[in-house]
Design a protein around this motif. Structure first.
Motif, PDB file in Angstrom:
ATOM      1  N   GLY A 160     -10.608  -2.088 -10.281  1.00  0.00           N
ATOM      2  CA  GLY A 160     -11.406  -1.461 -11.040  1.00  0.00           C
ATOM      3  C   GLY A 160     -12.480  -0.837 -10.407  1.00  0.00           C
ATOM      4  N   ARG A 161     -12.774  -0.538  -9.180  1.00  0.00           N
ATOM      5  CA  ARG A 161     -14.489  -0.184  -8.396  1.00  0.00           C
ATOM      6  C   ARG A 161     -13.800   0.598  -7.226  1.00  0.00           C
ATOM      7  NH1 ARG A 161     -19.588  -1.753  -9.644  1.00  0.00           N
ATOM      8  NH2 ARG A 161     -19.051  -4.172 -10.625  1.00  0.00           N
ATOM      9  N   ARG A 162     -14.222   2.144  -6.814  1.00  0.00           N
ATOM     10  CA  ARG A 162     -14.153   2.633  -6.395  1.00  0.00           C
ATOM     11  C   ARG A 162     -15.068   2.476  -4.700  1.00  0.00           C
ATOM     12  NH1 ARG A 162     -13.009   9.028  -6.187  1.00  0.00           N
ATOM     13  NH2 ARG A 162     -13.778   9.046  -8.008  1.00  0.00           N
ATOM     14  N   PRO A 163     -13.406   2.169  -3.536  1.00  0.00           N
ATOM     15  CA  PRO A 163     -14.529   2.107  -2.910  1.00  0.00           C
ATOM     16  C   PRO A 163     -15.872   2.612  -1.651  1.00  0.00           C
ATOM     17  CG  PRO A 163     -11.805   1.817  -2.474  1.00  0.00           C
ATOM     18  CD  PRO A 163     -12.537   2.530  -3.796  1.00  0.00           C
ATOM     19  N   VAL A 164     -16.167   1.692  -1.041  1.00  0.00           N
ATOM     20  CA  VAL A 164     -18.215   2.940  -0.078  1.00  0.00           C
ATOM     21  C   VAL A 164     -16.928   2.889   0.692  1.00  0.00           C
ATOM     22  CG1 VAL A 164     -19.625   2.408   1.030  1.00  0.00           C
ATOM     23  CG2 VAL A 164     -19.195   1.467  -1.585  1.00  0.00           C
ATOM     24  N   ALA A 165     -15.960   2.133   1.463  1.00  0.00           N
ATOM     25  CA  ALA A 165     -15.223   2.221   3.109  1.00  0.00           C
ATOM     26  C   ALA A 165     -13.829   2.090   3.109  1.00  0.00           C
ATOM     27  CB  ALA A 165     -16.220   1.101   3.566  1.00  0.00           C
ATOM     28  N   ALA A 166     -13.216   2.797   3.601  1.00  0.00           N
ATOM     29  CA  ALA A 166     -12.026   2.805   3.262  1.00  0.00           C
ATOM     30  C   ALA A 166     -11.074   2.293   4.835  1.00  0.00           C
ATOM     31  CB  ALA A 166     -11.261   3.445   2.774  1.00  0.00           C
ATOM     32  N   PHE A 167      -9.798   1.740   5.371  1.00  0.00           N
ATOM     33  CA  PHE A 167      -9.071   1.581   6.780  1.00  0.00           C
ATOM     34  C   PHE A 167      -7.554   2.380   6.786  1.00  0.00           C
ATOM     35  CE2 PHE A 167     -13.838  -0.171   6.733  1.00  0.00           C
ATOM     36  CZ  PHE A 167     -14.281   0.513   8.546  1.00  0.00           C
ATOM     37  N   ASP A 186      -2.244   6.505   4.060  1.00  0.00           N
ATOM     38  CA  ASP A 186      -3.489   5.376   3.448  1.00  0.00           C
ATOM     39  C   ASP A 186      -4.587   7.322   3.000  1.00  0.00           C
ATOM     40  OD1 ASP A 186      -2.906   3.023   4.244  1.00  0.00           O
ATOM     41  OD2 ASP A 186      -2.709   4.210   6.573  1.00  0.00           O
ATOM     42  N   LYS A 187      -4.028   8.496   3.331  1.00  0.00           N
ATOM     43  CA  LYS A 187      -4.922   9.782   2.911  1.00  0.00           C
ATOM     44  C   LYS A 187      -5.679   9.194   1.178  1.00  0.00           C
ATOM     45  CE  LYS A 187      -2.317  14.099   1.958  1.00  0.00           C
ATOM     46  NZ  LYS A 187      -3.457  14.661   1.120  1.00  0.00           N
ATOM     47  N   GLN A 188      -4.569   9.715   0.676  1.00  0.00           N
ATOM     48  CA  GLN A 188      -5.372   9.730  -0.815  1.00  0.00           C
ATOM     49  C   GLN A 188      -5.822   9.230  -1.057  1.00  0.00           C
ATOM     50  OE1 GLN A 188      -2.075  10.036   0.123  1.00  0.00           O
ATOM     51  NE2 GLN A 188      -0.444  11.503  -1.694  1.00  0.00           N
ATOM     52  N   MET A 189      -5.389   7.133  -0.749  1.00  0.00           N
ATOM     53  CA  MET A 189      -7.609   6.202  -0.472  1.00  0.00           C
ATOM     54  C   MET A 189      -8.600   6.715   0.999  1.00  0.00           C
ATOM     55  SD  MET A 189      -6.455   1.825   1.026  1.00  0.00           S
ATOM     56  CE  MET A 189      -6.441   2.387   2.558  1.00  0.00           C
ATOM     57  N   LEU A 190      -7.888   7.232   1.416  1.00  0.00           N
ATOM     58  CA  LEU A 190      -8.972   7.489   2.074  1.00  0.00           C
ATOM     59  C   LEU A 190     -10.244   8.945   1.191  1.00  0.00           C
ATOM     60  CD1 LEU A 190      -8.625   6.082   4.212  1.00  0.00           C
ATOM     61  CD2 LEU A 190      -8.817   7.761   5.869  1.00  0.00           C
ATOM     62  N   GLU A 191      -8.922   9.473   1.007  1.00  0.00           N
ATOM     63  CA  GLU A 191      -9.270  11.044  -0.012  1.00  0.00           C
ATOM     64  C   GLU A 191     -10.236  10.198  -1.322  1.00  0.00           C
ATOM     65  OE1 GLU A 191      -6.485  14.420   0.620  1.00  0.00           O
ATOM     66  OE2 GLU A 191      -6.002  12.844  -0.568  1.00  0.00           O
ATOM     67  N   TYR A 192      -9.992   9.435  -1.973  1.00  0.00           N
ATOM     68  CA  TYR A 192     -10.778   8.656  -2.928  1.00  0.00           C
ATOM     69  C   TYR A 192     -12.010   8.178  -2.593  1.00  0.00           C
ATOM     70  CZ  TYR A 192     -10.938   5.685  -7.438  1.00  0.00           C
ATOM     71  OH  TYR A 192     -11.285   4.359  -8.397  1.00  0.00           O
ATOM     72  N   THR A 193     -11.875   7.864  -1.945  1.00  0.00           N
ATOM     73  CA  THR A 193     -13.161   6.669  -1.394  1.00  0.00           C
ATOM     74  C   THR A 193     -14.189   7.713  -1.299  1.00  0.00           C
ATOM     75  OG1 THR A 193     -11.969   4.957  -0.089  1.00  0.00           O
ATOM     76  CG2 THR A 193     -13.843   5.737   0.332  1.00  0.00           C
ATOM     77  N   GLN A 194     -13.874   8.727   0.015  1.00  0.00           N
ATOM     78  CA  GLN A 194     -14.542   9.434  -0.284  1.00  0.00           C
ATOM     79  C   GLN A 194     -14.755  10.674  -1.132  1.00  0.00           C
ATOM     80  OE1 GLN A 194     -14.000  12.635   2.739  1.00  0.00           O
ATOM     81  NE2 GLN A 194     -15.700  12.892   3.413  1.00  0.00           N
ATOM     82  N   ALA A 195     -14.717  10.882  -2.365  1.00  0.00           N
ATOM     83  CA  ALA A 195     -14.869  11.323  -3.038  1.00  0.00           C
ATOM     84  C   ALA A 195     -16.335  10.908  -4.679  1.00  0.00           C
ATOM     85  CB  ALA A 195     -13.891  11.167  -4.474  1.00  0.00           C
ATOM     86  N   GLY A 196     -16.519   9.511  -3.778  1.00  0.00           N
ATOM     87  CA  GLY A 196     -17.294   8.655  -4.482  1.00  0.00           C
ATOM     88  C   GLY A 196     -18.835   9.384  -4.309  1.00  0.00           C
ATOM     89  N   ASP A 197     -19.450   8.715  -5.032  1.00  0.00           N
ATOM     90  CA  ASP A 197     -21.793   9.428  -4.423  1.00  0.00           C
ATOM     91  C   ASP A 197     -22.082   8.326  -3.316  1.00  0.00           C
ATOM     92  OD1 ASP A 197     -21.507  11.245  -6.162  1.00  0.00           O
ATOM     93  OD2 ASP A 197     -21.598   9.606  -7.554  1.00  0.00           O
ATOM     94  N   GLY A 198     -23.024   8.606  -2.904  1.00  0.00           N
ATOM     95  CA  GLY A 198     -24.067   8.523  -1.602  1.00  0.00           C
ATOM     96  C   GLY A 198     -22.890   8.128  -0.692  1.00  0.00           C
ATOM     97  N   ALA A 199     -23.759   6.777   0.238  1.00  0.00           N
ATOM     98  CA  ALA A 199     -22.440   6.701   1.565  1.00  0.00           C
ATOM     99  C   ALA A 199     -21.166   5.711   1.018  1.00  0.00           C
ATOM    100  CB  ALA A 199     -23.235   5.101   2.418  1.00  0.00           C
ATOM    101  N   ARG A 200     -20.280   6.952   1.911  1.00  0.00           N
ATOM    102  CA  ARG A 200     -18.966   6.826   2.612  1.00  0.00           C
ATOM    103  C   ARG A 200     -18.779   6.171   3.577  1.00  0.00           C
ATOM    104  NH1 ARG A 200     -17.718   5.032  -2.708  1.00  0.00           N
ATOM    105  NH2 ARG A 200     -19.190   5.810  -3.951  1.00  0.00           N
ATOM    106  N   LEU A 201     -18.206   5.741   4.127  1.00  0.00           N
ATOM    107  CA  LEU A 201     -17.255   5.367   5.417  1.00  0.00           C
ATOM    108  C   LEU A 201     -15.477   5.263   5.493  1.00  0.00           C
ATOM    109  CD1 LEU A 201     -17.067   4.179   9.046  1.00  0.00           C
ATOM    110  CD2 LEU A 201     -17.343   2.508   7.959  1.00  0.00           C
ATOM    111  N   MET A 202     -14.713   6.858   6.226  1.00  0.00           N
ATOM    112  CA  MET A 202     -13.672   6.525   6.469  1.00  0.00           C
ATOM    113  C   MET A 202     -12.937   6.756   7.547  1.00  0.00           C
ATOM    114  SD  MET A 202     -14.803   8.104   3.358  1.00  0.00           S
ATOM    115  CE  MET A 202     -15.658   9.547   4.463  1.00  0.00           C
ATOM    116  N   MET A 203     -12.253   5.237   8.149  1.00  0.00           N
ATOM    117  CA  MET A 203     -11.623   5.621   8.840  1.00  0.00           C
ATOM    118  C   MET A 203     -10.054   5.244   9.309  1.00  0.00           C
ATOM    119  SD  MET A 203     -15.162   3.106  10.614  1.00  0.00           S
ATOM    120  CE  MET A 203     -14.480   3.497  12.680  1.00  0.00           C
ATOM    121  N   LEU A 204      -9.948   5.801  10.581  1.00  0.00           N
ATOM    122  CA  LEU A 204      -8.319   6.023  10.470  1.00  0.00           C
ATOM    123  C   LEU A 204      -7.755   4.581  12.681  1.00  0.00           C
ATOM    124  CD1 LEU A 204      -7.281   9.588   9.512  1.00  0.00           C
ATOM    125  CD2 LEU A 204      -6.678   7.254   8.687  1.00  0.00           C
TER     126      LEU A 204
END
Length: 280
Positions: free
Chosen positions: A198-205, A211-229
């Motif tokens: 029920g919340r968009r993640p701030v960080a996704a691994f 996992d591509k769409q999960m990282l895209e969804y995480t990055q689409a949020g506002d503020g600080a975001r961390l996406m790692m592979l």
């Protein structure tokens, strides 16, 4: 401006290939393959039907070439027809003795030490850490707390149907059904995050194209975001695989997208001094 409110501190992790070994075959698939003889004993007609015939032959090379529909047939036959509690007991018993063919270690000991440290770092800073995995939700929940400190209610995975019934003694139980309610891979990951968290993640691994769409969804949020592979490029200490791997596919297009979108790609070979805790 980059402050993350405590209630918004959500970090999500894929599991297979991101926090533990997924080669040469997903752990849950190994479990299901080993349960095929029991499934055939219950339904003898399966013995002469593919892919069950191949599994009974013991031909690992042929099994590695199973298509997704064939694997789904095996999963349905070996995971359905028992109660949730019976399934949990079977998995717990299997995990206590099952060992990886190459490392000769229990599967639950094959977690990546650097990812364990990352999970603990997030929790130390007030984050809730979730698994968002294509693996079976009930299967991962059996060891997530013991192996990673992630409780069952924070495991989001592919989920099968259940049916509420009463057993012979009148006790209410949940029976596992051979149908998929949620396929937690690719676009299914952000969909399940919305449904279960029920919340968009701030960080996704993650570690693969799934996992591509999960990282895209995480990055689409506002503020600080961390996406790692996690990039598997160490064939000496673990495995090296990428665009052509059937398990954990890391395409050239995914690498290009990671560079374009400023996602951090972790080189297992160059960035991790230690891979497994028993390497020390």
């Amino acid at each position: 401006p980059k402050f993350v409110a405590p209630e918004a501190r959500i970090a999500v992790f894929d599991q297979d290939g991101t926090t533990w070994v997924e080669q040469p075959m997903y752990t849950q698939v190994v479990y299901c393959l080993e349960r095929v003889p029991a499934a055939v004993k219950a339904k003898p007609e399966l013995a002469n039907i593919e892919p069950f015939k191949t599994v009974l032959s013991g031909n690992r090379e042929a099994m590695a070439k199973f298509t997704t529909p064939q694997l789904e047939m095996i999963l349905a036959a070996t995971l359905a027809g028992m109660t949730v509690d019976e399934f949990s007991g079977e998995v717990k018993k299997w995990l206590a003795t099952a060992k990886h063919p190459r490392f000769k270690q229990l599967y639950t000991d094959l977690t990546y030490q650097p990812m364990q440290e990352a999970i603990k770092l997030f929790r130390a800073n007030g984050y809730k850490t979730y698994f968002v995995t294509g693996g079976g939700q009930d299967f991962v929940r059996m060891y997530s707390e013991q192996a990673y400190g992630i409780p069952p209610e924070q495991v989001v995975g592919s989920a099968g149907g259940t049916n509420f019934v009463y057993d012979k003694s009148g006790k209410p139980v949940l029976m596992k059904l051979p149908k998929v309610l949620l396929n937690d891979d690719n676009a299914g990951k952000p969909e399940s995050i919305h449904m279960m968290i029920g919340r968009r993640p701030v960080a996704a691994f993650g570690n693969s194209i799934g996992d591509k769409q999960m990282l895209e969804y995480t990055q689409a949020g506002d503020g600080a975001r961390l996406m790692m592979l996690v990039h598997h490029d160490d064939d000496k200490r673990e495995y090296a695989y990428g665009p052509k791997s059937k398990v954990g596919t890391f395409t050239d297009a995914l690498m290009a997208q990671a560079k374009k979108n400023a996602w951090t790609v972790i080189s297992m070979k160059n960035d991790w001094k230690t891979i497994f805790s028993f390497d020390k």
